[in-house]
Design a protein around this motif. Structure first.
Motif, PDB file in Angstrom:
ATOM      1  N   ARG A 151       0.705  -1.142   0.025  1.00 47.25           N
ATOM      2  CA  ARG A 151       0.152  -0.195   0.102  1.00 47.25           C
ATOM      3  C   ARG A 151       0.824   1.161   0.104  1.00 47.25           C
ATOM      4  O   ARG A 151       1.760   1.460   0.901  1.00 47.25           O
ATOM      5  CB  ARG A 151      -1.017  -0.047   1.202  1.00 47.25           C
ATOM      6  CG  ARG A 151      -1.764  -1.072   1.209  1.00 47.25           C
ATOM      7  CD  ARG A 151      -2.671  -1.104   2.483  1.00 47.25           C
ATOM      8  NE  ARG A 151      -3.498  -2.765   2.423  1.00 47.25           N
ATOM      9  CZ  ARG A 151      -4.410  -3.142   1.454  1.00 47.25           C
ATOM     10  NH1 ARG A 151      -4.824  -2.282   0.430  1.00 47.25           N
ATOM     11  NH2 ARG A 151      -4.851  -4.088   1.648  1.00 47.25           N
ATOM     12  N   GLN A 186      -6.020  17.248   0.798  1.00 47.02           N
ATOM     13  CA  GLN A 186      -6.543  16.234  -0.183  1.00 47.02           C
ATOM     14  C   GLN A 186      -5.596  16.267  -1.541  1.00 47.02           C
ATOM     15  O   GLN A 186      -5.012  17.248  -1.605  1.00 47.02           O
ATOM     16  CB  GLN A 186      -7.955  16.432  -0.653  1.00 47.02           C
ATOM     17  CG  GLN A 186      -9.114  16.222   0.455  1.00 47.02           C
ATOM     18  CD  GLN A 186     -10.386  16.595   0.090  1.00 47.02           C
ATOM     19  OE1 GLN A 186     -10.726  16.914  -1.222  1.00 47.02           O
ATOM     20  NE2 GLN A 186     -11.435  16.274   0.902  1.00 47.02           N
ATOM     21  N   GLU A 198      -4.689  12.770   1.937  1.00 44.96           N
ATOM     22  CA  GLU A 198      -5.842  12.040   1.619  1.00 44.96           C
ATOM     23  C   GLU A 198      -6.215  12.093  -0.038  1.00 44.96           C
ATOM     24  O   GLU A 198      -6.066  12.871  -0.764  1.00 44.96           O
ATOM     25  CB  GLU A 198      -7.236  12.757   2.014  1.00 44.96           C
ATOM     26  CG  GLU A 198      -8.604  12.192   1.845  1.00 44.96           C
ATOM     27  CD  GLU A 198      -8.593  10.688   2.151  1.00 44.96           C
ATOM     28  OE1 GLU A 198      -8.796   9.855   1.429  1.00 44.96           O
ATOM     29  OE2 GLU A 198      -8.406  10.734   3.384  1.00 44.96           O
ATOM     30  N   THR A 199      -6.149  10.671  -0.355  1.00 48.54           N
ATOM     31  CA  THR A 199      -6.117  10.166  -1.789  1.00 48.54           C
ATOM     32  C   THR A 199      -7.563  10.070  -2.214  1.00 48.54           C
ATOM     33  O   THR A 199      -7.632   9.462  -3.276  1.00 48.54           O
ATOM     34  CB  THR A 199      -5.142   9.078  -2.014  1.00 48.54           C
ATOM     35  OG1 THR A 199      -5.390   8.099  -1.165  1.00 48.54           O
ATOM     36  CG2 THR A 199      -3.828   9.410  -1.841  1.00 48.54           C
ATOM     37  N   GLU A 200      -8.492  10.181  -1.352  1.00 47.08           N
ATOM     38  CA  GLU A 200      -9.939   9.951  -1.864  1.00 47.08           C
ATOM     39  C   GLU A 200     -10.210   8.636  -2.401  1.00 47.08           C
ATOM     40  O   GLU A 200      -9.803   7.652  -1.620  1.00 47.08           O
ATOM     41  CB  GLU A 200     -10.403  11.112  -2.774  1.00 47.08           C
ATOM     42  CG  GLU A 200     -10.279  12.445  -2.573  1.00 47.08           C
ATOM     43  CD  GLU A 200     -10.526  13.437  -3.283  1.00 47.08           C
ATOM     44  OE1 GLU A 200     -10.482  13.208  -4.507  1.00 47.08           O
ATOM     45  OE2 GLU A 200     -10.507  14.781  -3.215  1.00 47.08           O
ATOM     46  N   LYS A 201     -10.489   8.341  -3.526  1.00 40.14           N
ATOM     47  CA  LYS A 201     -10.852   7.026  -3.932  1.00 40.14           C
ATOM     48  C   LYS A 201      -9.637   6.432  -4.981  1.00 40.14           C
ATOM     49  O   LYS A 201      -9.977   5.569  -5.611  1.00 40.14           O
ATOM     50  CB  LYS A 201     -12.072   7.203  -4.739  1.00 40.14           C
ATOM     51  CG  LYS A 201     -13.359   7.415  -4.021  1.00 40.14           C
ATOM     52  CD  LYS A 201     -14.659   7.526  -4.715  1.00 40.14           C
ATOM     53  CE  LYS A 201     -15.747   7.713  -3.992  1.00 40.14           C
ATOM     54  NZ  LYS A 201     -17.100   7.612  -4.721  1.00 40.14           N
ATOM     55  N   LEU A 202      -8.607   7.072  -4.882  1.00 38.80           N
ATOM     56  CA  LEU A 202      -7.632   6.529  -5.920  1.00 38.80           C
ATOM     57  C   LEU A 202      -6.932   5.214  -5.337  1.00 38.80           C
ATOM     58  O   LEU A 202      -6.735   5.117  -3.883  1.00 38.80           O
ATOM     59  CB  LEU A 202      -6.189   7.378  -5.799  1.00 38.80           C
ATOM     60  CG  LEU A 202      -6.412   8.915  -6.436  1.00 38.80           C
ATOM     61  CD1 LEU A 202      -5.268   9.657  -6.471  1.00 38.80           C
ATOM     62  CD2 LEU A 202      -6.881   8.749  -7.954  1.00 38.80           C
ATOM     63  N   ASP A 203      -6.686   4.517  -6.090  1.00 43.29           N
ATOM     64  CA  ASP A 203      -6.129   3.016  -5.707  1.00 43.29           C
ATOM     65  C   ASP A 203      -4.778   2.879  -5.876  1.00 43.29           C
ATOM     66  O   ASP A 203      -4.184   2.893  -7.139  1.00 43.29           O
ATOM     67  CB  ASP A 203      -6.743   1.836  -6.546  1.00 43.29           C
ATOM     68  CG  ASP A 203      -6.284   0.620  -5.936  1.00 43.29           C
ATOM     69  OD1 ASP A 203      -5.716   0.450  -5.003  1.00 43.29           O
ATOM     70  OD2 ASP A 203      -6.726  -0.167  -6.707  1.00 43.29           O
TER      71      ASP A 203
END
Length: 287
Positions: A161, A172, A247-252
């Motif tokens: 990760r 963000q 904070e990477t929000e919805k980034l995988d």
């Protein structure tokens, strides 16, 4: 396949009936009959005299039985030899740059220490390079990083990760549109993942520095010289002072840790499994 049939024939010679063989295997009586018939077809001989009740071995059957027992004994001896013999020889290991840190190095060293007769030749590289070398037979074991969804065989032993870190209080990823980045040189596996995750924004990245060593990358980030992308397991439970996680929000931003193992390393398989297991434990422990 023929080994199963030979074992069935040997059991028939001991028990004297199809019914008793079926109970010992265990199989149905028709299944036992089919095994003996397959052996007869493969060898083009009649093994049982079915005119007698119960059937008895023919002269050819007795000859096949004797030779078959020799074969079965040799197979068992071979299994015993390969199973008990201490691994020895040269194991060529390729490790992705992104996994070349102290914790992984310690795990590999501890695993290798269990096999004193094995010499380890370790090289690091970008995953695509290591996969190519593995395909060419230049390395026996490759531990590489792969974005989820990509395919090239191998087994996933863990998830790496990644996190975006900065010196500033950026909340963000959208706050970093004009930021300069500190990344490993291309074709870094993590860098390629970041570009894909950012999409069009990734094409406009401003690179402040290309540094391969993660400790040096982190120091540049801590001094406010740019934004970095690093494995989260390197931080343990707490970020270093002066470093903030974005904070990477919805980034995988996760990658699979995948092991590619040659089927031709024979007794060194135990060594390969031990090394892969040790690396997987490190990644999963901190992932």
């Amino acid at each position: 396949m023929i080994l199963e049939e030979l074992r069935t024939l040997a059991l028939f010679a001991e028990e004297g009936s199809i019914q008793k063989v079926a109970r010992r295997l265990p199989l149905t009586q028709p299944a036992v009959t089919r095994q003996i018939q397959r052996l007869e077809d493969m060898l083009a001989v009649t093994l049982l005299d079915r005119r007698q009740k119960p059937p008895r071995l023919t002269p050819a059957g007795l000859e096949v039985l004797a030779r078959g027992r020799d074969i079965l004994a040799s197979v068992e001896a071979l299994k015993s030899f390969t199973g008990k013999a201490e691994p020895e020889g040269l194991l060529r290991l390729g490790l992705a740059h992104g996994l070349s840190d102290r914790d992984v190095a310690e795990a590999i060293a501890n695993a290798a220490a269990m096999f004193p007769k094995v010499s380890l030749r370790l090289k690091t590289g970008w995953s695509a390079e290591l996969v190519d070398q593995f395909d060419r037979g230049q390395i026996d074991l490759a531990i590489v990083l792969r974005a989820g969804g990509s395919e090239h065989g191998g087994a996933c032993i863990g998830i790496e990760r990644l996190g975006i870190v900065t010196h500033e209080q950026a909340g963000q990823i959208s706050d970093l549109k004009n930021a300069a980045w500190i990344l490993s040189p291309a074709p870094c596996d993590a860098r390629q993942l970041l570009l894909v995750a950012l999409g069009d924004d990734g094409r406009r990245l401003s690179i402040a520095a290309e540094i391969q060593d993660p400790a040096m990358q982190l120091e540049w980030v801590r001094r406010g010289l740019g934004v970095g992308l690093m494995p989260m397991r390197l931080f343990g439970r707490q970020l270093p002072q002066g470093v903030t996680l974005v904070e990477t929000e919805k980034l995988d931003l996760s990658m699979q840790v995948v092991v590619l193992r040659s089927p031709h390393i024979h007794r060194l398989t135990k060594v390969a499994e031990a090394i892969a297991g040790a690396i997987g434990s490190v990644v999963n422990q901190h992932g």
